[in-house]
Structures are given as C-alpha cells and as structure tokens.
Motif scaffolding. Structure first.
Motif, PDB file in Angstrom:
ATOM      1  N   ILE B 149       0.820  -1.203   0.000  1.00 10.28           N
ATOM      2  CA  ILE B 149       0.000   0.000   0.000  1.00 10.28           C
ATOM      3  C   ILE B 149       0.853   1.253   0.000  1.00 10.28           C
ATOM      4  O   ILE B 149       0.417   2.291  -0.503  1.00 10.28           O
ATOM      5  CB  ILE B 149      -1.013  -0.005   1.150  1.00 10.28           C
ATOM      6  CG1 ILE B 149      -2.164   0.895   0.769  1.00 10.28           C
ATOM      7  CG2 ILE B 149      -0.446   0.483   2.436  1.00 10.28           C
ATOM      8  CD1 ILE B 149      -3.394   0.622   1.446  1.00 10.28           C
ATOM      9  N   ILE B 152       1.354   1.769  -3.581  1.00 14.44           N
ATOM     10  CA  ILE B 152       0.115   2.255  -4.205  1.00 14.44           C
ATOM     11  C   ILE B 152      -0.070   3.739  -3.924  1.00 14.44           C
ATOM     12  O   ILE B 152      -0.446   4.520  -4.802  1.00 14.44           O
ATOM     13  CB  ILE B 152      -1.094   1.463  -3.685  1.00 14.44           C
ATOM     14  CG1 ILE B 152      -1.050   0.042  -4.199  1.00 14.44           C
ATOM     15  CG2 ILE B 152      -2.384   2.116  -4.092  1.00 14.44           C
ATOM     16  CD1 ILE B 152      -2.179  -0.792  -3.698  1.00 14.44           C
ATOM     17  N   LEU B 153       0.187   4.145  -2.670  1.00 17.62           N
ATOM     18  CA  LEU B 153      -0.004   5.553  -2.340  1.00 17.62           C
ATOM     19  C   LEU B 153       0.996   6.422  -3.084  1.00 17.62           C
ATOM     20  O   LEU B 153       0.662   7.526  -3.525  1.00 17.62           O
ATOM     21  CB  LEU B 153       0.101   5.766  -0.833  1.00 17.62           C
ATOM     22  CG  LEU B 153      -1.113   5.269  -0.074  1.00 17.62           C
ATOM     23  CD1 LEU B 153      -0.865   5.329   1.404  1.00 17.62           C
ATOM     24  CD2 LEU B 153      -2.326   6.090  -0.411  1.00 17.62           C
ATOM     25  N   THR B 156      -0.349   6.758  -6.457  1.00 15.59           N
ATOM     26  CA  THR B 156      -1.493   7.669  -6.455  1.00 15.59           C
ATOM     27  C   THR B 156      -1.045   9.110  -6.436  1.00 15.59           C
ATOM     28  O   THR B 156      -1.566   9.951  -7.169  1.00 15.59           O
ATOM     29  CB  THR B 156      -2.354   7.404  -5.215  1.00 15.59           C
ATOM     30  OG1 THR B 156      -2.696   6.043  -5.186  1.00 15.59           O
ATOM     31  CG2 THR B 156      -3.585   8.242  -5.234  1.00 15.59           C
TER      32      THR B 156
END
Lengths: 378, 170, 103
Positions: B149, B152-153, B156
C-alpha cells in the motif's frame, strides 16, 4: 496543595452521594469535568486577548489597554459587550446553512481538545489511551469549518483567504503529525499522561531529537493556528480579513475565540509532549503546567510582535521542502538513539540532525538570480 | 448501572438513525457542498460506532484521514469545479426509479439473510485490540500489504499530480 | 456487546444500499465519488463489527478496515484528479453531458 482540585471534586461527589443513584454519580462527575472545561476555555481566551494586546503593546513601545479596570483587567468584558451588541450582518447571497454553521463548527474542535490535556497529576479530563491521536484527529477537522466559512460568504476575498488557509493548514499538519512520532516511540504509548510520566528523568526537549521535534511541532502549531508569521490567510493589509471577512458580532467573536483556544491547546500539547507536562520540583503540578503553557504562548505573541509575514510560496516551501524531510530524518535519528547508549547516542543523534539541517537549508536556498541584461531600443 | 447501559444503547441507536438520515441527505441533496457535509456527518457517525465497537485507533484514524484529508480534497475540487447554473439542475438521472427499486429489493434480501443466519457465538469473549497489537500486526503478519500500500499511495500521489497538472502552453 | 451484532450489520447494509443508489443515480461526477465513499465506509462498519464479535484473529479485521480507508483515500484522490482534468477540457462535470464515446 498539589491535589487541591481532585480533592474538591471528590468531596463534592461525596456530598452528592446520598441524593443520587449510582449512574447519577457518574453523570455528575462527567458534568463537573465538562463544566470546568466549558468555563476554562472562554475565560482563557478572554485573558489571552488581553495578554496579547499588552505584550504586543510593550514590544511596540506603548502600554496596551489600561483604562478599563486596573491594568486593563476588565478589558475582555468590554470587548465581549461590544461584540455582543454588534449587528449580525449576513450577506444577501450567502448560503444560510454554511454561513451559520461555520463559526459553530470551528469552536467545537478547539473545545474538544481540552479533554485530553493533562493539567496536573491525575487531572486529565479523560485519560484516553489514544489521547495524542485524538488531539491530532480533532484539530484536523478545523479545515472543514474554514471551508464552510469561506465558501458560504460568497466573497472572492473570503474564498481566496479560505483556500490559502486550508492549503496552509493541511501542509503543516503533516510535519506536525510526523514530529510527534519520536515521542510516541520513546514513551511507548499514545496516552498524554503516560508521555508526561515518561519524562520524569529527562525532558524530551533536552535530547537532540526532542529539541528538533519540539521546534518543528511548535512552528507547525503556530501555522495551524493561523498566527503570525503564518497569518497570510487573515492578513489585514492584504486580503481584508480572509475567510472571516463577512462575519460580524458574535460570529466573529467565535472565530476569534477558536483561534485563541487553538493557540492555548497547541502550546499546552507542546508543553506536555516535550517540556515535561506537569513535572517540576517545588510548585504544584497544575502551576507548572500553566507556567510552561503560558511561556510558550508568550513566545507565540513574541513571534507576532517581531517577525514579518511569510510570503505564500515561502510558507508552502518551508512545510514541504524543509520541515517534512527533517521530520523523517528525525524519526530515523530517534531509532539510532533507541538502539545505542551513552555518549555514542548523544553525539550520533546530534550529528545526524545537525548535518541534515545544514544540508536541507543549503538545498532550500533561493537560487541566485542571473545578472539582468538590459537591451535598449535603438 | 443498568440505566447507564440503557442510556448508551439509546445514544447508539440515535447515532445510527442520524447517520442513516445523513446518508440519505448525501445522495439526495441537490447542492453538492451540502451533500459533502452530509457525508462528513455519516463519517463522524460511523466513527462513533467504531468507538462503541472498541476500535478506538480506527475511529481516530477515520476522523484524521477521512474527514480531515479526503473530505478536504473533495470539497476543494467541488469549489474548483463549480458552475453557476448547477444549483437549479436536478441531480437525479433518468434511471432513478429503477435504481430505487433495485436498491430496495437488494436491501430487503440482505436484511433477510442477516436476520436468518445463525451467527456463531464465540466460546470466549474476544479480547479488545490494543494499538500496540495493531502495530505489531502491521510489522509482523501484514507487512506485505503494508509495503504494497505504500507503493500504491506513491503511485497515487504521482498519478494525481500528473493528471491534474495544467498543460504548459506550447 | 452492547447491541446485538445483527443491528450493526443491518446498519452497514442500509448505508451500503444508500451508497449504491447514489452511485447509480447522481448526475454529478463528484456526487458519484461521494457515494462510493459511503459504500466503502459501510464495508468498514461490517468489518469492525465482525472483528469485535467473531474473529479468532481480531486484529485482522481492524487491519483490513485500515487498508480499506487507505485505498478509499487513494481512489478518491485519483478520481478527483480525473474530474479536474475533465472539467478543464469539457467544462462540465455532469455525467450525461460527457458522451463523446456514446454510440
């Protein structure tokens, strides 16, 4: 002397014991704590306004207000009467729900934080085991109220001031949250009482990582309260009054109250986390707490009287390019501190932090402008 | 002490009812800012429900992240993309009746299933989860999703900046 | 537990349904995103309710909910960036006015 307030509360509860059932006693205890905070908050704010005006006045080589009551001590009451009697003007095109709810919603987080401050030995409102996270979470909801105020006023300057204020607040929230991570690491708990008790041998601000974290947290707290030198959102000479332009009377008083209560809670939290909270040799614990908090508030007022305002790109650059990397390196440095002992850890941590501070300030220097070349039309 | 339990139960049901009203406001209010504020109401209500379920860390994280950051972002974009004639437009599209019927049928079936299932009662009461347990789990059993994650962040962050950037004039 | 488990689950289901209705019905793109946030929040309520009552690994429920919050934030961020880019080009954020690819 130290436990005078705790004793008073338990005596009152014992007096009430024959009259109330058991759940009534619990409710009475909760209501007494809430009443203390509900009185303490606004009274603090009132006398903080007076303190600020007198201290800033002395820094500007004049006496502050001194007409109303001896040394101006009744000045806050005069201010209160003035604000209550002013006409409450709502702009014609304003959104009524947003315009009305914004001052209410900005005071609520400022008051809610009083519950986790450790005012003395055994004098925390509610000793939550996530006390510090509660403080950070609740003070981050202030941005919504500022949005509501700026958008509901239907005023371009309000909107601009509100956007700048929200951008500043969310940018400075991140170094603020990251700078308390070393404290949580060393104290081993998020509860404010436990953090104060973990500083019984050495205040955290006396350690290298703690000193940097203290300065960063204090600066971010000043930015969160929209105070000088970070008060671009409400600068009088630049944007009229930012997000609270269209508010008058009691609603403006609520905004003002929220700002001062925020500055009190940020100073109190800073004193709790880094300066040892209520610990100290001679005086009672609540006196030490108030002394430390008010000295930090004095430093905030000192900033206001002395420093000029930041430009908006300097403001954002300071948060993202300087304070944020410094907090991350601080977390690494506290890891180094935890796993070593003796003189090694002091020198090592201090070395890492001073080196990174120097590197970041060199990297963040404005570039030197090129020499201008003038060409004249011939 | 029984009265306190009754008081807490009443308060929880009241919070649940208010959250449902706020959720209805989120999807039905024509003014987008008001519906964002109603969503903040729902998020605060569900934070109270988390507290009632002894998930205090998650309640604080919900307020810090969801209300403090995600809703700020949503409101920023609402303010940046507002058009003056949006206020008089109707906010339901042409399939609203079919969607309403389908949602009610779905809700009915779900509630029937929930009430019919015999949820197994645990043998011993579940111990409350401490913050240190969560930290140990994140670094121990769940370290792989944690690392994923963070990637992923990062993606993003970079993606959102690239998509929302203004194109430089040629 | 102070309230029986079914009540928490029904609450979660009601909010989920309201979120689905909103995602299917709203014309405004940001309205659709807000309804999706409602759906993810309802899922969180369910996860935490189960973690409190039935799990033999209660930490897993809360960690799962934690990751759902993080993913919802990421999805909202990218979705809003797309909305901003779309607004800049098409000057509209109503979903039925963005129909260039419609046949």
């Amino acid at each position: 002397m130290d436990q005078i307030f705790v004793e008073a509360k338990s005596r009152t509860l014992e007096l009430l014991k024959p009259f109330l059932p058991e759940w009534g006693l619990i409710l009475a205890s909760i209501l007494m704590s809430i009443k203390v905070f509900a009185v303490l908050g606004p009274v603090t704010m009132m006398y903080l306004t007076l303190l600020e005006r007198k201290v800033v006045g002395r820094m500007q080589n004049r006496i502050g207000p001194n007409r109303v009551g001896k040394w101006g001590l009744l000045q806050p009451f005069a201010d209160g009467v003035k604000m209550l009697t002013k006409e409450d003007i709502v702009p014609a095109g304003a959104d009524p729900v947003l315009h009305f709810m914004a001052p209410v919603l900005i005071v609520v987080p400022a008051l809610l934080v009083f519950a986790v401050l450790p005012f003395g030995r055994g004098m925390t409102g509610v000793d939550l085991n996530i006390g510090l996270l509660y403080f950070l979470a609740v003070s981050s909801t202030t941005t919504i109220a500022i949005f509501m105020a700026s958008w509901g006023s239907r005023n371009k300057f309000s909107l601009l001031g509100g956007m700048r204020s929200v951008a500043q607040m969310i940018s400075y929230e991140i170094p603020m949250v990251l700078s308390v991570v070393p404290v949580i690491l060393i104290a081993g708990s998020l509860s404010t009482n436990t953090i104060v008790e973990a500083q019984s041998s050495l205040w955290f601000a006396a350690t290298p990582w703690g000193f940097f974290a203290f300065v960063i947290f204090f600066l971010c707290g000043v930015a969160e309260c929209n105070r000088s030198p970070f008060d671009l959102p409400e600068a009088e000479s630049e944007i009229i009054a930012g997000f609270h332009t269209e508010y008058s009377g009691m609603k403006f008083a609520l905004f003002y109250m929220a700002e001062f209560m925020n500055s009190f809670t940020v100073s109190a939290m800073c004193a709790t986390l880094f300066l040892g909270g209520w610990q100290g040799p001679l005086l009672p614990s609540w006196a030490w707490f108030m002394l430390k908090t008010y000295s930090l508030i004095f430093v905030m007022i000192w900033f206001r009287g002395t420093l000029p305002r930041f430009r908006v790109d300097h403001l954002m650059g300071l948060a993202w390019k300087f304070l944020l990397p410094l907090t991350m390196i601080n977390i690494f440095a506290v890891g180094f501190w935890y796993f070593n002992a003796g003189i090694v850890r002091w020198l090592g941590t201090a070395g890492i932090l001073v080196l990174s501070f120097w590197t970041l300030s060199r990297l963040n220097q404005d570039y030197v402008l090129e020499k201008r070349v003038y060409r004249f039309a011939d | 002490m029984n009265e306190l339990q009754w008081g807490v139960k009443l308060a929880l049901y009241a919070v649940m009812g208010l959250s449902i009203i706020a959720a209805l406001g989120t999807v039905m209010l024509p003014n987008l800012f008001h519906s964002a504020l109603a969503l903040i109401g729902v998020l605060l209500g569900s934070a109270v429900i988390f507290l009632a379920l002894h998930a205090d860390f998650l309640a604080a994280v919900q307020i810090l992240l969801y209300v403090g950051a995600v809703m700020t972002l949503v409101i920023f974009v609402i303010m940046l993309t507002e058009r003056l004639n949006d206020k008089t437009l109707v906010q339901r599209n042409s399939q609203s009746i079919a969607a309403a019927i389908a949602s009610v049928v779905f809700l009915f079936l779900t509630v029937k299933t929930i009430l019919k299932t015999a949820w197994p009662v645990p043998a011993s009461p579940v111990p409350p989860v401490e913050v240190s347990d969560l930290g140990a789990a994140l670094m121990g059993e769940f370290v792989f999703p944690f690392e994923v994650i963070s990637v992923i962040l990062l993606a993003t962050l970079v993606g959102a900046i690239v998509i929302a950037k203004k194109d430089k004039p040629a | 537990m102070i309230i029986p488990l079914e009540h928490f689950l029904i609450f979660g289901a009601v909010i989920f349904t309201i979120g689905i209705y909103g995602a299917l019905t709203r014309r405004n793109l940001i309205g659709i995103l807000i309804s999706i946030e409602l759906i993810l929040n309802a899922v969180n309520i369910n996860l935490i309710a189960f973690s409190r009552t039935h799990a033999d690994n209660p930490v897993a429920g809360q960690i799962f909910a934690f990751f759902v919050i993080a993913m919802a934030a990421a999805a909202a961020a990218v979705g809003l960036a797309i909305v901003l880019a779309l607004f800049r080009v098409r000057k509209t954020i109503l979903s039925d006015e963005i129909d260039l690819l419609k046949w």
